[in-house]
Design a protein around this motif. Structure first.
Motif, PDB file in Angstrom:
ATOM      1  N   MET A  93      -0.759  -1.199   6.233  1.00 14.75           N
ATOM      2  CA  MET A  93      -0.444  -1.290   4.813  1.00 14.75           C
ATOM      3  C   MET A  93       0.461  -2.472   4.520  1.00 14.75           C
ATOM      4  O   MET A  93       0.344  -3.139   3.502  1.00 14.75           O
ATOM      5  N   ALA A  94       1.362  -2.768   5.453  1.00 19.26           N
ATOM      6  CA  ALA A  94       2.257  -3.906   5.240  1.00 19.26           C
ATOM      7  C   ALA A  94       1.509  -5.217   5.352  1.00 19.26           C
ATOM      8  O   ALA A  94       1.962  -6.247   4.862  1.00 19.26           O
ATOM      9  N   ALA A  95       0.335  -5.187   6.014  1.00 19.63           N
ATOM     10  CA  ALA A  95      -0.407  -6.422   6.215  1.00 19.63           C
ATOM     11  C   ALA A  95      -1.175  -6.839   4.976  1.00 19.63           C
ATOM     12  O   ALA A  95      -1.729  -7.937   4.923  1.00 19.63           O
ATOM     13  N   LEU A  96      -1.236  -5.993   3.978  1.00 14.51           N
ATOM     14  CA  LEU A  96      -1.962  -6.337   2.763  1.00 14.51           C
ATOM     15  C   LEU A  96      -0.993  -6.615   1.639  1.00 14.51           C
ATOM     16  O   LEU A  96       0.035  -5.945   1.516  1.00 14.51           O
ATOM     17  N   ASN A  97      -1.323  -7.584   0.815  1.00 18.00           N
ATOM     18  CA  ASN A  97      -0.457  -7.966  -0.288  1.00 18.00           C
ATOM     19  C   ASN A  97      -0.439  -6.846  -1.326  1.00 18.00           C
ATOM     20  O   ASN A  97      -1.473  -6.499  -1.889  1.00 18.00           O
ATOM     21  N   PRO A  98       0.751  -6.274  -1.582  1.00 18.45           N
ATOM     22  CA  PRO A  98       0.797  -5.101  -2.465  1.00 18.45           C
ATOM     23  C   PRO A  98       0.456  -5.403  -3.911  1.00 18.45           C
ATOM     24  O   PRO A  98       0.210  -4.496  -4.699  1.00 18.45           O
ATOM     25  N   ALA A  99       0.427  -6.681  -4.278  1.00 14.90           N
ATOM     26  CA  ALA A  99       0.215  -7.003  -5.687  1.00 14.90           C
ATOM     27  C   ALA A  99      -1.200  -7.477  -5.976  1.00 14.90           C
ATOM     28  O   ALA A  99      -1.513  -7.839  -7.103  1.00 14.90           O
ATOM     29  N   ILE A 100      -2.075  -7.497  -4.982  1.00 14.04           N
ATOM     30  CA  ILE A 100      -3.442  -7.981  -5.196  1.00 14.04           C
ATOM     31  C   ILE A 100      -4.424  -6.878  -4.847  1.00 14.04           C
ATOM     32  O   ILE A 100      -4.253  -6.165  -3.861  1.00 14.04           O
ATOM     33  N   GLN A 125      -8.630  -9.392  -2.116  1.00 19.45           N
ATOM     34  CA  GLN A 125      -8.081  -9.863  -0.843  1.00 19.45           C
ATOM     35  C   GLN A 125      -9.190 -10.113   0.170  1.00 19.45           C
ATOM     36  O   GLN A 125      -9.127 -11.064   0.957  1.00 19.45           O
ATOM     37  N   TYR A 145      -5.151  -0.885  -5.249  1.00 19.26           N
ATOM     38  CA  TYR A 145      -4.104  -1.628  -4.565  1.00 19.26           C
ATOM     39  C   TYR A 145      -3.798  -0.962  -3.233  1.00 19.26           C
ATOM     40  O   TYR A 145      -4.045   0.227  -3.073  1.00 19.26           O
ATOM     41  N   PRO A 154       5.008  -9.102   6.291  1.00 23.40           N
ATOM     42  CA  PRO A 154       3.782  -9.132   7.097  1.00 23.40           C
ATOM     43  C   PRO A 154       2.557  -9.660   6.355  1.00 23.40           C
ATOM     44  O   PRO A 154       1.707 -10.316   6.953  1.00 23.40           O
ATOM     45  N   TYR A 155       2.445  -9.398   5.057  1.00 26.76           N
ATOM     46  CA  TYR A 155       1.216  -9.827   4.395  1.00 26.76           C
ATOM     47  C   TYR A 155       1.132 -11.342   4.246  1.00 26.76           C
ATOM     48  O   TYR A 155       0.031 -11.881   4.097  1.00 26.76           O
ATOM     49  N   THR A 193      -0.562 -12.283   7.359  1.00 25.07           N
ATOM     50  CA  THR A 193      -1.999 -12.046   7.242  1.00 25.07           C
ATOM     51  C   THR A 193      -2.684 -13.211   6.546  1.00 25.07           C
ATOM     52  O   THR A 193      -3.733 -13.685   6.986  1.00 25.07           O
ATOM     53  N   LYS A 201      -5.578 -15.754   7.880  1.00 29.81           N
ATOM     54  CA  LYS A 201      -6.879 -15.953   7.235  1.00 29.81           C
ATOM     55  C   LYS A 201      -7.218 -17.424   7.145  1.00 29.81           C
ATOM     56  O   LYS A 201      -8.333 -17.793   6.808  1.00 29.81           O
ATOM     57  N   ASN A 208       4.969 -11.476  -5.795  1.00 29.73           N
ATOM     58  CA  ASN A 208       5.902 -10.459  -5.336  1.00 29.73           C
ATOM     59  C   ASN A 208       7.346 -10.904  -5.426  1.00 29.73           C
ATOM     60  O   ASN A 208       8.246 -10.092  -5.550  1.00 29.73           O
ATOM     61  N   ARG A 242       3.331  -1.669  -8.395  1.00 31.53           N
ATOM     62  CA  ARG A 242       2.445  -2.401  -7.496  1.00 31.53           C
ATOM     63  C   ARG A 242       3.171  -2.748  -6.214  1.00 31.53           C
ATOM     64  O   ARG A 242       2.552  -3.044  -5.216  1.00 31.53           O
ATOM     65  N   PHE A 263       5.793   0.653  -1.745  1.00 29.64           N
ATOM     66  CA  PHE A 263       4.981   1.115  -0.637  1.00 29.64           C
ATOM     67  C   PHE A 263       5.030   2.617  -0.599  1.00 29.64           C
ATOM     68  O   PHE A 263       5.861   3.238  -1.184  1.00 29.64           O
TER      69      PHE A 263
END
Lengths: 532, 279, 316
Positions: free
Chosen positions: A100-107, A112, A152, C207-208, C211, C215, C230, C306, C309
């Motif tokens: 979950m931390a590896a994904l951008n929480p705002a997109i 993504q 999200y 972390p994101y 990622t 990519k 963010n 958003r 977590f």
């Protein structure tokens, strides 16, 4: 088979204040196309650094000292950043531990996934990108991709997040997939599904996989070859059957021996009289029934393990039993007094009967207090005079296998395993009759785990302690429990002697849990071989 | 303490520490360091480095009333450091007590205290001070009162947030399961682990308080004359600043250097405790 | 959402009521001194007694408070002793002038702080970061009165390009705004820039971002498409909270440049013990603060879900 990547004598230097000069020292290995190579090691072995080095993604402060990384005929360790960018995501992909931390929480999820297509082929029209993203999600067996694409990351589960991350990684059919502990943060049942998925994808697409893990069970289930790392060096490498069943290097042997078995050892029958009785214990948080009508007995001098995945309520139950939270309903009987209903001075007096060992070795000790001060104070709270408490503190350290000098030092001077020992000493300082261990070994390396578990068992035998052991790991439960309670969504779905629950589970959820434990076939084959 | 040692290894924070230390030393040892009596009128409007009647030198010149500026600066440090220190201490005592209780007990205690803090937080410092001055008059004690009022809620919020975070850690749970009493948990388990961020905040806050005292002095609302006050000195001299810049330049440098020193020190401490936590 | 809004509004009202009570208590609990302040020190006992009775000061304190509050809410803010005008006429005039000053400053502070803060936070510890951080620390260390003195010395007396006072006696002249705005911007932008920098640095360590790097994203894409969304949430609250500061914190600047704004009004009221004016000014600034806090809370919660977590593993 041609190698997807070949690493030649790679060394990565640590900053000058590290505990050794190199994080990774002169490592040479290859990952062939279509094979899964597992890199195993404990914490500090350098396995994650190795994985990051391939992609040129070393953390701040570490630098590539020497060696080559041959990919596609070129030494990518020497490539400039711009060219590396073309390779990343397209030919080599990497997935990490916390999905979950590896994904951008705002997109949004869909965006993504589509992004990786856009990065490497900017001319692709938007509609095609979105269609391909949906197709990828379907291939990862995500239910209802259209809906998830609009969500999200915090709105989907950890397992689903990891599938999304894998979808992004495999979008361009890379020749090499690097996976750094991708299932460690997931529940065991989810882990089993993701491992299956990774294998299936590899079978379908034929890429090479470098899979970093600390869990030999996982290795047994998916590896073709295994590489074992210790303190930055490669100590053993070979086909999985050979390394697991016939290890050469002493360190490998030590690691494999430390993996606990799923078969519970024969244990003496505990005394019948229960030291702790739970009757209908419940704890709600609004509409959420975190603990729902739990009833069972813990025999005096024996151990009950409470097993469950995240969200099962096992930690909440532990907190309710020890009165960190008050149960909403039910009784907790210790020495025939309802511990749940006590208050004020009565509660303070009886608190010494039940003590807790906590999960996080780094959060369970006050960083600003010396060990001696902690233990002495605990003794005083337990009713001793100051002088007696000090003397007891020294004795407790002997008991848990630490030097007496530790009394003067603060927690930061100790390793994870040592801190857990201090935590155990603290729990014993009040001379309780019941110990609640809340995931007390989950944060430790496998070999350290074993030592701490042995310590607990020894203490239990010598002092007649009753233990309530919370864990998500069936193997740990197998090694230590007389009885096992399996929890799911707040309820105890199965309770019985360890042997019966593990070898002959009745409830379908227990069956699923036992089946999902990685490395079962390997271990039963091992036992069968040993029996001969 | 170790964070301080680490911080001092960086050049920026070492400079900051030196600046702060300089003024603190001036404040403490003013009677021995100042060449002249800051209140004694001698020769008006002397430029820096001019000779004094008694044979000594006016290193920074004299002001409108003939008082030695260097001596007034040194004694002014005493005023600022002393009153800012007292005001900050009082604000911290109030804020820490409230914050610890609110963060540990939560529930109704938290809601009442937070509400009170919000009420006070809605007053800007200057408005608050003006209210006090109009009713009680201008004095050092009233400055302390106003500053305490103005700063305590912000400190309360910081301590409360820290307490909530620290109280969620297992060693606090351990203390609870051992039957430890609330006061000891707050003072032994929670507070010592909050000192890192609090010390960083304290450095900055001392600076802001010093600036507020200077500003009040500048506006003529501060400590009554003839107490040497950096802000007051700027105010007195500003009419003649073009011809006699030394009247305002030196007090401005004094207050800016104090604030700069505190800021650099705060930054250094913050970086040092982050580095320490990572280890 | 509605419930949250109503709860917050209730809290705001509670705060305003408490504040109004405190203000009235502090300023008018001693009726005799109020009389002295309004009629003057040289009045006689009888004059004061007469005035007190005429203006309802014979009633008990609580009743006086309620009466005052009722009048205040209806727009009757009394008369300024010093300016000899209705406060309800004075206040909006001066407040609007401050709004112009503060607004201009604000319009400069926000972009400056963002540009500098982002440039610094993108790569923590880089040369850009160190230089910008030093500038930021340096400018916030110089109090407004000090920078006002220095800037005046440079631009008014040495270079002679700007006017020394900003009284706007001949209507609005933009040159008179330049120095005050400069002083304010110089003092405040550093603080906001550092908040933006801290937020940016924290996001870049997430972390994101790694990622995105894996990519194959370019640095520009990482910063603009991933990090900014963010990183900007926390600074927005900080920026909103600058607004109340801009209303009353500019008092020094206004007084220095003789700019007839809200700050000068409050300052004069204070010097002259102008009770009615102080009451109205205090209530106004409190109102501004409370409103901006509410808006900033609302903004944060709408942008925040958003970012929140969820679940950590093993938490059950």
């Amino acid at each position: 088979m041609r190698a997807a990547v070949a690493i030649e004598k790679l060394s990565v230097a640590l900053p000058s204040d590290g505990d050794r000069p190199f994080a990774v020292e002169e490592i040479s290995l290859e990952v062939a196309k279509g094979e899964i190579l597992c890199v195993v090691g404990e914490s500090g072995s350098g396995k994650s650094v190795l994985a990051s080095a391939i992609m040129g993604a070393l953390p701040h402060g570490l630098r590539h000292a020497e060696g080559r990384i041959i990919f596609g005929g070129r030494d990518i360790a020497a490539l400039p950043e711009q060219e590396l960018r073309a390779i990343r995501g397209r030919h080599i992909a990497m997935i990490f531990q916390e999905p979950m931390a590896a994904l951008n929480p705002a997109i949004r999820i869909g965006e993504q996934i589509a992004e990786i297509l856009e990065i490497h082929e900017p001319e692709m029209p938007r509609a095609e990108r979105e269609a391909r993203a949906l197709a990828l999600m379907r291939e990862m067996q995500l239910p209802d991709p259209e809906t998830i694409a609009r969500r999200y990351p915090h709105e989907i589960s950890g397992g689903q997040c990891q599938r999304v991350v894998i979808a992004m990684a495999l979008a361009w059919n890379p020749s090499l997939l690097i996976a750094d502990e991708p299932t460690t943060a997931l529940d065991v049942t989810t882990q089993a599904q993701i491992l299956k998925l990774i294998k299936a994808l590899r079978d379908e697409h034929g890429h090479g996989v470098l899979f970093v893990t600390h869990d030999f069970g996982v290795v047994a289930d998916i590896a073709d070859r295994v590489a074992v790392m210790q303190r930055g060096r490669l100590v053993e490498i070979g086909p999985v059957a050979q390394v697991l069943n016939d290890p050469v290097h002493p360190y490998t042997k030590q690691l494999i021996a430390a993996v606990p078995s799923l078969i519970p050892r024969a244990r003496p029958e505990p005394a019948e009289a229960p030291a702790l009785r739970l009757e209908g214990v419940s704890r709600f948080f609004g509409p959420l029934r975190a603990v729902d009508d739990v009833t069972f007995d813990v025999p005096s001098g024996g151990t009950v393990a409470i097993v469950g995945e995240s969200g099962s309520g096992k930690s909440t139950l532990a907190k309710a039993v020890i009165r960190l939270l008050a149960p909403n309903a039910g009784r907790t009987l210790i020495e025939d007094v309802d511990f749940a209903r006590l208050s004020g001075r009565e509660l303070m007096r009886r608190r010494r009967l039940i003590q807790m060992v906590f999960q996080d070795p780094f959060g369970s000790l006050n960083p600003n207090r010396t060990v001696g001060a902690m233990l002495t104070r605990a003794g005083v709270l337990g009713g001793l005079e100051a002088g007696e408490a000090k003397a007891q503190a020294a004795e407790l350290l002997d008991l848990v296998g630490l030097q007496r000098e530790a009394l003067e030092r603060k927690p930061e001077a100790f390793s994870g395993g040592q801190r857990q020992r201090i935590g155990i000493a603290r729990a014993l300082a009040m001379r309780p009759s019941i110990i609640v261990a809340d995931e007390a070994v989950s944060a430790l390396d496998v070999s350290v785990q074993r030592q701490v578990l042995e310590l607990l068992e020894r203490l239990q035998r010598d002092r007649g302690l009753t233990m309530l052991f919370i864990t998500h790991d069936l193997r740990v439960a197998a090694g230590i429990a007389d009885r096992i309670a399996v929890m799911q969504r707040g309820r105890v779905v199965e309770f019985g002697p360890a042997v019966q629950v593990l070898l002959n589970p009745a409830h379908p959820y227990t069956v699923e849990l036992v089946a999902a434990a990685p490395g079962r076939e390997w271990q039963s084959a091992q036992r069968a071989a040993q029996a001969q | 303490m170790r964070a301080l040692g680490r911080a001092l290894r960086r050049p920026a924070s070492a400079i900051g520490f030196a600046m702060v230390a300089l003024w603190v030393v001036c404040a403490i040892f003013a009677p021995w360091l100042a060449p002249y009596d800051p209140l004694k009128s001698q020769v008006p409007l002397q430029m820096p480095f001019e000779r004094a009647p008694d044979g000594g030198v006016f290193w920074l010149g004299t002001d409108l009333l003939g008082r030695d500026i260097l001596s007034r600066l040194i004694y002014g440090a005493r005023t600022v450091v002393f009153w800012a220190g007292v005001a900050a201490s009082s604000a911290y005592i109030v804020g820490i007590t409230g914050g610890l209780c609110a963060g540990f007990y939560r529930g109704i205690t938290d809601r009442v205290l937070s509400f009170l803090a919000n009420v006070v937080l809605s007053f800007p410092v200057l408005v608050l001070y003006i209210l006090i001055i109009v009713t009680l008059g201008a004095s050092g004690l009233n400055i302390v009162l106003a500053v305490t009022f103005a700063s305590a809620p912000a400190i309360f919020r910081i301590v409360r947030a820290l307490s909530i975070d620290i109280a969620s850690r297992d060693f606090v749970s351990a203390a609870i399961t051992q039957g430890e009493n609330a006061a000891r948990i707050m003072l032994v388990d929670i507070l010592p682990n909050a000192t890192g961020p609090l010390v960083v905040d304290a450095c900055l806050r001392l600076g802001y308080i010093a600036i507020t005292i200077g500003t009040l002095g500048f506006l003529g609302l501060g400590l009554p004359p003839p107490t040497p006050d950096w802000g007051g000195m700027v105010n007195e001299g500003r009419g003649m600043a073009m011809v006699f810049p030394h009247l305002v330049v030196f007090p401005c440098i004094a207050i800016s250097s104090l604030m700069l020193g505190l800021s650099l020190l705060a930054d250094g401490l913050r970086e040092a405790s982050r580095a320490g936590a990572k280890a | 959402m509605m419930r949250f809004l109503l709860a917050r509004l209730g809290e705001v009202l509670g705060v305003m009521l408490s504040v109004s009570f405190l203000i009235y208590l502090v300023l008018e609990h001693d009726a005799a001194s109020v009389a002295v302040k309004v009629i003057g020190q040289y009045s006689t006992e009888t004059q004061r007694a007469l005035w007190l009775t005429e203006n309802g000061y014979d009633a008990p304190f609580l009743q006086r408070y309620v009466n005052w509050l009722w009048r205040f809410v209806r727009g009757d803010w009394g008369s300024s002793v010093h300016y000899r005008e209705l406060v309800s006429v004075l206040l909006p005039q001066y407040l609007s002038r401050t709004a112009i000053l503060a607004g201009t400053a604000f319009a400069l502070i926000v972009p400056l702080a963002f540009i500098f803060g982002i440039a610094a936070g993108v790569r923590e510890g880089s040369i850009a970061d160190r230089v910008i951080s030093f500038i930021a620390v340096g400018t916030t260390s110089v109090p407004e009165f000090a920078s006002a003195v220095f800037l005046s010395a440079i631009f008014v007396f040495w270079l002679g390009v700007l006017p020394g006072a900003s009284m706007m006696t001949n209507g609005f002249e933009w040159q008179q705004l330049v120095l005050p705005v400069m002083v304010i911007v110089l003092y405040d932008f550093g603080y906001v820039a550092r908040m933006v920098r801290a937020s940016m640095a924290e996001v870049m360590a997430q972390p994101y971002i790694r990622t995105a790097l894996m990519k194959g994203a370019s640095p520009a894409r990482i910063v603009f498409r991933h990090a900014l969304r963010n990183a900007l949430v926390a600074p927005i609250t900080v920026i909103m909270l600058q607004i109340p500061w801009l209303i009353s914190g500019v008092l020094v600047t206004e007084v220095f440049f003789a700019y007839k704004g809200f700050g000068t009004l409050l300052y004069q009221a204070c010097l002259n013990s102008d009770v009615a004016l102080i009451e109205a000014c205090a209530m106004t600034s409190v109102c501004v603060i409370v409103t901006t806090q509410l808006i900033s809370d609302l903004l944060y919660t709408t942008l925040n879900p958003r970012i929140r977590f969820g679940i950590r593993k093993g938490e059950a």
